[in-house]
Write a protein that holds these residues in place. Sequence first.
Motif, PDB file in Angstrom:
ATOM      1  N   THR A 123       1.194   9.223 -11.222  1.00 32.71           N
ATOM      2  CA  THR A 123       1.802  10.454 -10.738  1.00 32.71           C
ATOM      3  C   THR A 123       2.228  10.348  -9.278  1.00 32.71           C
ATOM      4  O   THR A 123       2.714  11.306  -8.690  1.00 32.71           O
ATOM      5  N   GLY A 124       2.022   9.190  -8.693  1.00 30.89           N
ATOM      6  CA  GLY A 124       2.549   8.962  -7.358  1.00 30.89           C
ATOM      7  C   GLY A 124       1.666   9.474  -6.233  1.00 30.89           C
ATOM      8  O   GLY A 124       2.119   9.661  -5.107  1.00 30.89           O
ATOM      9  N   LYS A 125       0.364   9.674  -6.520  1.00 29.92           N
ATOM     10  CA  LYS A 125      -0.537  10.139  -5.461  1.00 29.92           C
ATOM     11  C   LYS A 125      -0.975   8.982  -4.564  1.00 29.92           C
ATOM     12  O   LYS A 125      -1.342   9.167  -3.421  1.00 29.92           O
ATOM     13  N   VAL A 126      -0.976   7.785  -5.144  1.00 31.46           N
ATOM     14  CA  VAL A 126      -1.388   6.624  -4.361  1.00 31.46           C
ATOM     15  C   VAL A 126      -0.181   6.126  -3.565  1.00 31.46           C
ATOM     16  O   VAL A 126       0.856   5.825  -4.127  1.00 31.46           O
ATOM     17  N   VAL A 127      -0.323   6.093  -2.249  1.00 38.81           N
ATOM     18  CA  VAL A 127       0.782   5.581  -1.454  1.00 38.81           C
ATOM     19  C   VAL A 127       0.384   4.279  -0.761  1.00 38.81           C
ATOM     20  O   VAL A 127       0.975   3.235  -0.979  1.00 38.81           O
ATOM     21  N   LEU A 128      -0.640   4.361   0.051  1.00 41.02           N
ATOM     22  CA  LEU A 128      -1.043   3.153   0.763  1.00 41.02           C
ATOM     23  C   LEU A 128      -2.495   2.771   0.462  1.00 41.02           C
ATOM     24  O   LEU A 128      -2.800   1.612   0.222  1.00 41.02           O
TER      25      LEU A 128
END
Lengths: 297, 312
Positions: free
Chosen positions: A45-50
């Motif tokens: 869902t795109g919560k992980v970025v870095l």
Amino acid sequence: MVKGIKDLLFDTVINILAFMLLAVVLFALIFVLSASLSDPHMVVTGKVVLLPKGFNLDAYSSLLKQADVWIGYKNSLFYTLIGTSINLFLTMMTAYPLSRKDFKGRTLVTVIFMITMYFSGGMISSFLLIKNIGIYNTLWALILPGSVSVYNIIICRTYMQSSIPFEIQESGKIDGCSNFGVFFRIVLPLSGPIIAVLTMFFALAHWNDYFNALLYISSRNKYPLQLFLAEILVRSQQTSIDAMMSEEELIAAQRQADKAELLKYALVVVASLPFMVVYPLLQKYFVKGIMIGAIKG
Amino acid sequence: MRLNLHTRKLQTQSLKREMVKNYQLYLMVLPSIVMIAIFQYVPMYGVQIAFKDFNARLGIWSSPWIGLTHIEKFIQSPYFFKLLWNTFIINVYSLAIGFPIPILVAVILNELEREVYKKFVQTVICIPHFISTVVMVGMIFLFTNESKGIINHFIAFLGGERIAFMAKQQWFRTIYVLSGVWQNMGWNSIIYIAALSGVDVQMHEAAIIDGAGRLKRIWHINLPTIKPTFVIMLLMSMGKMLSVGFEKIYLMQLPLNLEVSEVISTYTYKIAFEGGSFSYGAAIGLFLNVLNLILLVSFNRIARKMGDVSLW
């Protein structure tokens, strides 16, 4: 004073550009690592970025249960070990005579080798050869066709010519060494850096080889890692979500698909880590190796 | 005449003596020559299959000759121009983008003043080179996924429309080229960084006295220094121009992008190993090989005329 401002501006621009280069590469690498350590739902869902979110090692523990991957890993290790040894042996043995100015016929031999860099029989007649001599679907089909690497022989020959003074070899001869003796007692011990570079080049080529295995290996239990990786990472793009499923089943299927997606991130890490860790340690040799290769032979 | 014969005799004798004395050197190259003969020269001889009607039962040697039939068939086939164009354009595209960027990277890194930072950046941007093609393509699929990939999350975050990159054929070449740049710009810059480290410091000092700024010095001192390296590298990549990329293109292919992603090498593979027409496949492969050789020789000739640089 004006010049000072100009220089400062220039430095700033250079530093920003360099940082962008660094960021573009580092971000993708860190993202893969972080994703593999996160909660599947957070990743898709795109919560992980870095940084990892919902840290866990589930992807790795389910990777441990993937028998295919470990068969591939084991096979690839074996192929890499044998292949690299043979490559190294042939390269050193061939490069030495070619580095000797008093070796009659070295131009002829070099030409015979170099032609193969620019022209080849192509995949089909190579395939038929492998079939005809009976090494299809064996370890040898992956190792022997590329066992002589002309480019690396030339790098190695240039290294021997430029970094090992001929006088030392001469003195060895005066002391009663044969050509073999000079090679094993004088030239090999002085070739450490080039051996390090070549080992890494060869090992990398074997570990990452997909094409030869695609052509020459047919039994699954002999597949190297890259063939299994291609199946899992590339050829499994369609997730089967059936329209007839109930809502609960659908959610379960979705969760399964997310997990499968996460497994891929973990797989990328596991497949690429060995060389990424070793490379920085050997970097200075690499730069040297590439520079030698750049000198026209 | 007599004298001449005599010296020639002497020469042959001394050559023989030399060869006997150094017989161990010949023994050392022997294994490689045998390997090259079997695995390179025998397939080259086997290329004749392209001019034969190959029959698995008869083998390469006994199958009947049919001349140029296969090559003609290929040139007249409806795919011919499409394949040639796809092969050509994807390589031109990757050369046009992928070739200058490493030079730019080298110039930037060379201007960094802190040595440690420079080394660090250089090491990091080289790392992707070690990723295998299969994993690289896997990463492309992961990153560009329409609903789950990070790139689309980013586009959505900026308020844009999600794009099914891999399913859209107009994106194929861009993704192929840009991922290649990401993977190889660091590695390919090493050679230029090495060349730049050989720049004459005195030239820079003289230029500073003359009042040249840093951009001017890069343009007039650094770039001319790496020009020979640049020409050799360009020559090498142009010579290989039509042959690179089988693995990556083959792995990136989906039924939806075949229109632009089918190139000569992938087509050869499919004709031979999925379609079973070995002779026809070999003919297409040979066609590509010859085309490549012509390119290489012509570029080499041009470079020799223009700047005294040559591959052989």
